[in-house]
Design a protein around this motif. Structure first.
Motif, PDB file in Angstrom:
ATOM      1  N   PRO A 197      51.192 -34.765   9.857  1.00 21.15           N
ATOM      2  CA  PRO A 197      52.186 -35.846   9.955  1.00 21.15           C
ATOM      3  C   PRO A 197      52.457 -36.497   8.605  1.00 21.15           C
ATOM      4  O   PRO A 197      51.703 -36.306   7.653  1.00 21.15           O
ATOM      5  CB  PRO A 197      51.498 -36.837  10.885  1.00 21.15           C
ATOM      6  N   ARG A 198      53.524 -37.268   8.538  1.00 22.21           N
ATOM      7  CA  ARG A 198      53.883 -37.889   7.269  1.00 22.21           C
ATOM      8  C   ARG A 198      52.795 -38.822   6.755  1.00 22.21           C
ATOM      9  O   ARG A 198      52.618 -38.970   5.546  1.00 22.21           O
ATOM     10  CB  ARG A 198      55.208 -38.650   7.402  1.00 22.21           C
ATOM     11  N   GLY A 251      55.829 -36.043   1.895  1.00 18.79           N
ATOM     12  CA  GLY A 251      55.903 -34.955   2.864  1.00 18.79           C
ATOM     13  C   GLY A 251      57.058 -34.008   2.615  1.00 18.79           C
ATOM     14  O   GLY A 251      57.290 -33.099   3.392  1.00 18.79           O
ATOM     15  N   THR A 271      57.178 -31.778   7.301  1.00 19.98           N
ATOM     16  CA  THR A 271      56.487 -32.310   8.477  1.00 19.98           C
ATOM     17  C   THR A 271      57.189 -31.931   9.781  1.00 19.98           C
ATOM     18  O   THR A 271      56.817 -32.411  10.840  1.00 19.98           O
ATOM     19  CB  THR A 271      56.368 -33.852   8.405  1.00 19.98           C
TER      20      THR A 271
END
Length: 187
Positions: free
Chosen positions: A5-6, A70, A147
């Motif tokens: 995830p970010r 990301g 992501t």
DNA sequence: CCCTAGATTTACT
DNA sequence: GTAAATCTAGGGC
């Protein structure tokens, strides 16, 4: 396994560089999938890092290092090579990225051999410009989001690995006293 | 195996 | 103009 995830990337650049070791990078080309385990990274930051492309100021080339974490930072160098980075930093820095220097090929090895024009598996993706060539990464991928499940993303590796070895970064002339190159030993 | 040189675009000291 | 977050081939040992 899940896509990172970010929030994974919104930590200190050095921490992210170490955390990326053992993770899996996935590249999809049409219906084919290529993947590999990250075994070597380098951290580059803003404001306190003379070796970083983003040390001075934002430019056309490095602007994504100042953008959302990301994302992919792909740059072209030495007249023939691309290198692949992931934007990562915490709120203390205006810019930062982690250079992916080497991976262990996992899936789609035949495609990598085709892209590289060689069949020596040890040399397929054991360098920053080699892995971009093996995965077919070019400046088309500049700034894409890593992501989400698209052409290129990074997943949780789940793979346990041994000790992290810290070394001076490679191929730079400034700030060589910083041990911001990280790798894991492989059997 | 080690070392040297060449490839060739981009960005800015 | 020149240096760059590099790689490969080729020749010498």
């Amino acid at each position: 396994m899940t896509i990172l995830p970010r929030t994974f990337y919104s930590r200190d650049t050095i921490t992210v560089a170490k955390s990326l070791l053992g993770k899996k990078i996935v590249r999809k080309i049409g219906k084919k999938e290529i993947s590999g385990i990250i075994i070597e990274t380098e951290a580059y930051r803003h404001s306190d890092d003379p070796a970083s492309h983003a040390f001075r100021k934002i430019t056309e080339r490095n602007k994504v290092m100042f953008d959302e974490v990301g994302k992919a930072y792909v740059y072209f160098t030495y007249g023939m090579h691309y290198c692949f980075n992931v934007v990562a930093r915490n709120s203390k820095f205006q810019a930062g990225a982690v250079l992916i220097r080497a991976i262990i090929p996992e899936k789609g090895i035949e495609i990598m051999e085709e892209n590289r024009g060689i069949t020596d598996r040890k040399k397929l993706a054991n360098g920053p410009a080699k892995l971009t060539q093996a995965l077919g990464i070019t400046k088309e991928h500049y700034g894409i989001d890593l992501t989400t499940d698209s052409k290129l993303f990074i997943m949780d590796g789940v793979k346990k690995h041994g000790e992290i070895i810290a070394s001076p970064r490679i191929g730079i002339k400034n700030a060589t006293d910083r041990l911001w190159n990280f790798k894991i030993s492989v059997k």
